[in-house]
Design a protein around this motif. Structure first.
Motif, PDB file in Angstrom:
ATOM      1  N   GLU A 164       0.835  -1.216   0.000  1.00  0.00           N
ATOM      2  CA  GLU A 164       0.000   0.000   0.000  1.00  0.00           C
ATOM      3  C   GLU A 164       0.862   1.255   0.000  1.00  0.00           C
ATOM      4  OE1 GLU A 164      -3.819  -1.714   2.534  1.00  0.00           O
ATOM      5  OE2 GLU A 164      -2.347  -0.400   3.485  1.00  0.00           O
ATOM      6  N   ASP A 165       1.885   1.263   0.852  1.00  0.00           N
ATOM      7  CA  ASP A 165       2.756   2.437   0.929  1.00  0.00           C
ATOM      8  C   ASP A 165       3.444   2.695  -0.407  1.00  0.00           C
ATOM      9  OD1 ASP A 165       2.105   2.841   3.559  1.00  0.00           O
ATOM     10  OD2 ASP A 165       3.931   1.927   4.373  1.00  0.00           O
ATOM     11  N   GLY A 166       3.963   1.644  -1.019  1.00  0.00           N
ATOM     12  CA  GLY A 166       4.670   1.808  -2.285  1.00  0.00           C
ATOM     13  C   GLY A 166       3.763   2.245  -3.413  1.00  0.00           C
ATOM     14  N   TYR A 167       2.650   1.555  -3.573  1.00  0.00           N
ATOM     15  CA  TYR A 167       1.715   1.947  -4.626  1.00  0.00           C
ATOM     16  C   TYR A 167       1.127   3.326  -4.357  1.00  0.00           C
ATOM     17  CZ  TYR A 167       1.636  -2.548  -7.096  1.00  0.00           C
ATOM     18  OH  TYR A 167       1.978  -3.646  -7.838  1.00  0.00           O
ATOM     19  N   GLY A 168       0.862   3.610  -3.082  1.00  0.00           N
ATOM     20  CA  GLY A 168       0.275   4.908  -2.743  1.00  0.00           C
ATOM     21  C   GLY A 168       1.150   6.072  -3.166  1.00  0.00           C
ATOM     22  N   LEU A 169       2.461   5.928  -3.020  1.00  0.00           N
ATOM     23  CA  LEU A 169       3.379   6.984  -3.464  1.00  0.00           C
ATOM     24  C   LEU A 169       3.232   7.238  -4.963  1.00  0.00           C
ATOM     25  CD1 LEU A 169       6.645   6.194  -1.488  1.00  0.00           C
ATOM     26  CD2 LEU A 169       5.354   8.335  -1.413  1.00  0.00           C
ATOM     27  N   HIS A 170       3.112   6.173  -5.729  1.00  0.00           N
ATOM     28  CA  HIS A 170       2.949   6.320  -7.181  1.00  0.00           C
ATOM     29  C   HIS A 170       1.604   6.974  -7.517  1.00  0.00           C
ATOM     30  CE1 HIS A 170       6.512   4.158  -8.607  1.00  0.00           C
ATOM     31  NE2 HIS A 170       6.356   3.376  -7.546  1.00  0.00           N
ATOM     32  N   VAL A 171       0.564   6.596  -6.790  1.00  0.00           N
ATOM     33  CA  VAL A 171      -0.772   7.133  -7.050  1.00  0.00           C
ATOM     34  C   VAL A 171      -0.843   8.631  -6.777  1.00  0.00           C
ATOM     35  CG1 VAL A 171      -3.192   7.058  -6.288  1.00  0.00           C
ATOM     36  CG2 VAL A 171      -1.939   4.923  -6.664  1.00  0.00           C
ATOM     37  N   THR A 172      -0.058   9.114  -5.791  1.00  0.00           N
ATOM     38  CA  THR A 172      -0.145  10.525  -5.402  1.00  0.00           C
ATOM     39  C   THR A 172       0.850  11.428  -6.123  1.00  0.00           C
ATOM     40  OG1 THR A 172       1.324  10.083  -3.506  1.00  0.00           O
ATOM     41  CG2 THR A 172      -1.051  10.013  -3.105  1.00  0.00           C
ATOM     42  N   MET A 173       1.634  10.878  -7.029  1.00  0.00           N
ATOM     43  CA  MET A 173       2.558  11.726  -7.784  1.00  0.00           C
ATOM     44  C   MET A 173       1.795  12.714  -8.665  1.00  0.00           C
ATOM     45  SD  MET A 173       5.545   9.119  -9.046  1.00  0.00           S
ATOM     46  CE  MET A 173       6.656   8.335  -7.878  1.00  0.00           C
ATOM     47  N   ALA A 174       2.466  13.823  -8.992  1.00  0.00           N
ATOM     48  CA  ALA A 174       1.835  14.828  -9.853  1.00  0.00           C
ATOM     49  C   ALA A 174       1.377  14.202 -11.159  1.00  0.00           C
ATOM     50  CB  ALA A 174       2.812  15.970 -10.116  1.00  0.00           C
ATOM     51  N   VAL A 175       2.181  13.288 -11.689  1.00  0.00           N
ATOM     52  CA  VAL A 175       1.791  12.484 -12.854  1.00  0.00           C
ATOM     53  C   VAL A 175       1.857  11.029 -12.394  1.00  0.00           C
ATOM     54  CG1 VAL A 175       2.268  11.879 -15.244  1.00  0.00           C
ATOM     55  CG2 VAL A 175       2.762  14.194 -14.429  1.00  0.00           C
ATOM     56  N   PRO A 176       0.748  10.467 -11.957  1.00  0.00           N
ATOM     57  CA  PRO A 176       0.761   9.116 -11.379  1.00  0.00           C
ATOM     58  C   PRO A 176       1.253   8.066 -12.374  1.00  0.00           C
ATOM     59  CG  PRO A 176      -1.314  10.235 -10.908  1.00  0.00           C
ATOM     60  CD  PRO A 176      -0.591  11.066 -11.923  1.00  0.00           C
ATOM     61  N   SER A 177       2.141   7.202 -11.914  1.00  0.00           N
ATOM     62  CA  SER A 177       2.603   6.103 -12.763  1.00  0.00           C
ATOM     63  C   SER A 177       1.672   4.905 -12.662  1.00  0.00           C
ATOM     64  CB  SER A 177       4.025   5.697 -12.365  1.00  0.00           C
ATOM     65  OG  SER A 177       4.093   5.423 -10.972  1.00  0.00           O
ATOM     66  N   VAL A 178       0.848   4.892 -11.608  1.00  0.00           N
ATOM     67  CA  VAL A 178      -0.159   3.855 -11.406  1.00  0.00           C
ATOM     68  C   VAL A 178      -1.405   4.540 -10.871  1.00  0.00           C
ATOM     69  CG1 VAL A 178      -0.772   1.751 -10.128  1.00  0.00           C
ATOM     70  CG2 VAL A 178       1.586   2.104 -10.863  1.00  0.00           C
ATOM     71  N   ASP A 179      -2.587   4.182 -11.382  1.00  0.00           N
ATOM     72  CA  ASP A 179      -3.795   4.782 -10.818  1.00  0.00           C
ATOM     73  C   ASP A 179      -4.303   3.932  -9.648  1.00  0.00           C
ATOM     74  OD1 ASP A 179      -5.294   2.613 -11.866  1.00  0.00           O
ATOM     75  OD2 ASP A 179      -5.784   3.709 -13.683  1.00  0.00           O
ATOM     76  N   ALA A 180      -5.252   4.478  -8.921  1.00  0.00           N
ATOM     77  CA  ALA A 180      -5.728   3.829  -7.703  1.00  0.00           C
ATOM     78  C   ALA A 180      -6.354   2.470  -7.985  1.00  0.00           C
ATOM     79  CB  ALA A 180      -6.723   4.737  -6.988  1.00  0.00           C
ATOM     80  N   ALA A 181      -7.113   2.364  -9.054  1.00  0.00           N
ATOM     81  CA  ALA A 181      -7.787   1.104  -9.376  1.00  0.00           C
ATOM     82  C   ALA A 181      -6.776   0.005  -9.687  1.00  0.00           C
ATOM     83  CB  ALA A 181      -8.735   1.305 -10.552  1.00  0.00           C
ATOM     84  N   THR A 182      -5.732   0.353 -10.434  1.00  0.00           N
ATOM     85  CA  THR A 182      -4.699  -0.629 -10.766  1.00  0.00           C
ATOM     86  C   THR A 182      -3.947  -1.060  -9.515  1.00  0.00           C
ATOM     87  OG1 THR A 182      -4.439   0.301 -12.982  1.00  0.00           O
ATOM     88  CG2 THR A 182      -2.628  -1.052 -12.140  1.00  0.00           C
ATOM     89  N   ALA A 183      -3.599  -0.084  -8.679  1.00  0.00           N
ATOM     90  CA  ALA A 183      -2.891  -0.394  -7.436  1.00  0.00           C
ATOM     91  C   ALA A 183      -3.720  -1.329  -6.560  1.00  0.00           C
ATOM     92  CB  ALA A 183      -2.575   0.894  -6.688  1.00  0.00           C
ATOM     93  N   GLU A 184      -4.999  -1.035  -6.450  1.00  0.00           N
ATOM     94  CA  GLU A 184      -5.862  -1.880  -5.624  1.00  0.00           C
ATOM     95  C   GLU A 184      -5.948  -3.291  -6.194  1.00  0.00           C
ATOM     96  OE1 GLU A 184     -10.362  -1.946  -3.663  1.00  0.00           O
ATOM     97  OE2 GLU A 184      -9.631  -0.148  -4.689  1.00  0.00           O
ATOM     98  N   ALA A 185      -6.046  -3.416  -7.508  1.00  0.00           N
ATOM     99  CA  ALA A 185      -6.116  -4.732  -8.132  1.00  0.00           C
ATOM    100  C   ALA A 185      -4.846  -5.530  -7.867  1.00  0.00           C
ATOM    101  CB  ALA A 185      -6.340  -4.578  -9.636  1.00  0.00           C
ATOM    102  N   MET A 186      -3.693  -4.878  -7.892  1.00  0.00           N
ATOM    103  CA  MET A 186      -2.420  -5.553  -7.628  1.00  0.00           C
ATOM    104  C   MET A 186      -2.363  -6.073  -6.193  1.00  0.00           C
ATOM    105  SD  MET A 186      -0.504  -5.399 -10.400  1.00  0.00           S
ATOM    106  CE  MET A 186      -0.154  -4.427 -11.863  1.00  0.00           C
TER     107      MET A 186
END
Length: 203
Positions: A164-186
């Motif tokens: 969660e911590d790792g994906y969350g950092l990507h989700v909150t970037m100015a230009v997200p490299s992963v969106d929330a739905a993808t992170a949750e699915a992973m």
């Protein structure tokens, strides 16, 4: 008649002002003057309630940790079925995007934990509190026969929070490299593998 003590109210107002300032400016660029100006006070007046800017931000962090974990604990209580509890907690632990104020606030304050032991202690407490939530769900699910855990509950719980911590950092970037739905699915995929339980369709 004695004048009412407004210190608790004033402290709460300053915590709220500081919270908004961290979100808007970032913690590394924040100055005491920024908070004083936003609160309509002098810097000296702010220091009357909080001896240093670090003390004020520590209170902002404490309040944010409590609010975040309380929401996760409520998500765990909201469902009786272990599968739905697990999925609900996974969903509650991820930011919705770059504008998720509470998660952004926690990530911003987490940067200080590298240098300040007090902030590090709060950051560790946040991590361990989330691990306990997951451990409780995993243990209950295993006891009920719903989950067949591939390893001990504590290891799985720690992996879930770290993901969660790792994906969350990507989700909150100015230009997200992963969106929330993808992170949750992973994370759901890892949880299904770690519990040997089909989780899809149980949300």
């Amino acid at each position: 008649m004695a004048r009412p003590n407004r210190a608790p109210e004033r402290r709460a107002e300053l915590v709220e002002v500081a919270r908004r300032a961290v979100i808007e400016r970032g913690v590394l660029n924040l100055r005491l003057r920024d908070i004083a100006d936003r609160a309509g006070m002098s810097s000296g007046s702010v220091l009357y309630y909080f001896p240093t800017l670090v003390d004020l931000l520590h209170e902002v962090q404490r309040e944010a940790v409590d609010r975040f974990c309380a929401a996760r604990e409520e998500a765990a209580r909201a469902q009786a079925d272990p599968r739905r509890r697990l999925l609900g907690v996974i969903h509650s632990g991820l930011p919705t995007g770059p504008d998720d104020e509470l998660c952004v606030l926690l990530y911003e304050l987490g940067t200080i934990a590298r240098r300040d032991p007090a902030y590090a202690a709060q950051h560790i407490a946040l991590y361990e509190r989330q691990v306990r939530i997951y451990s409780g769900i995993l243990e209950a699910g295993a006891a009920a026969g719903t989950f067949d855990l591939v390893t001990d509950p504590l290891t799985i719980a720690r992996n879930l929070v770290t993901l969660e911590d790792g994906y969350g950092l990507h989700v909150t970037m100015a230009v997200p490299s992963v969106d929330a739905a993808t992170a949750e699915a992973m994370i759901r995929a890892y949880a299904a593998s770690a519990t040997r339980c089909a989780l899809e369709g149980n949300r």
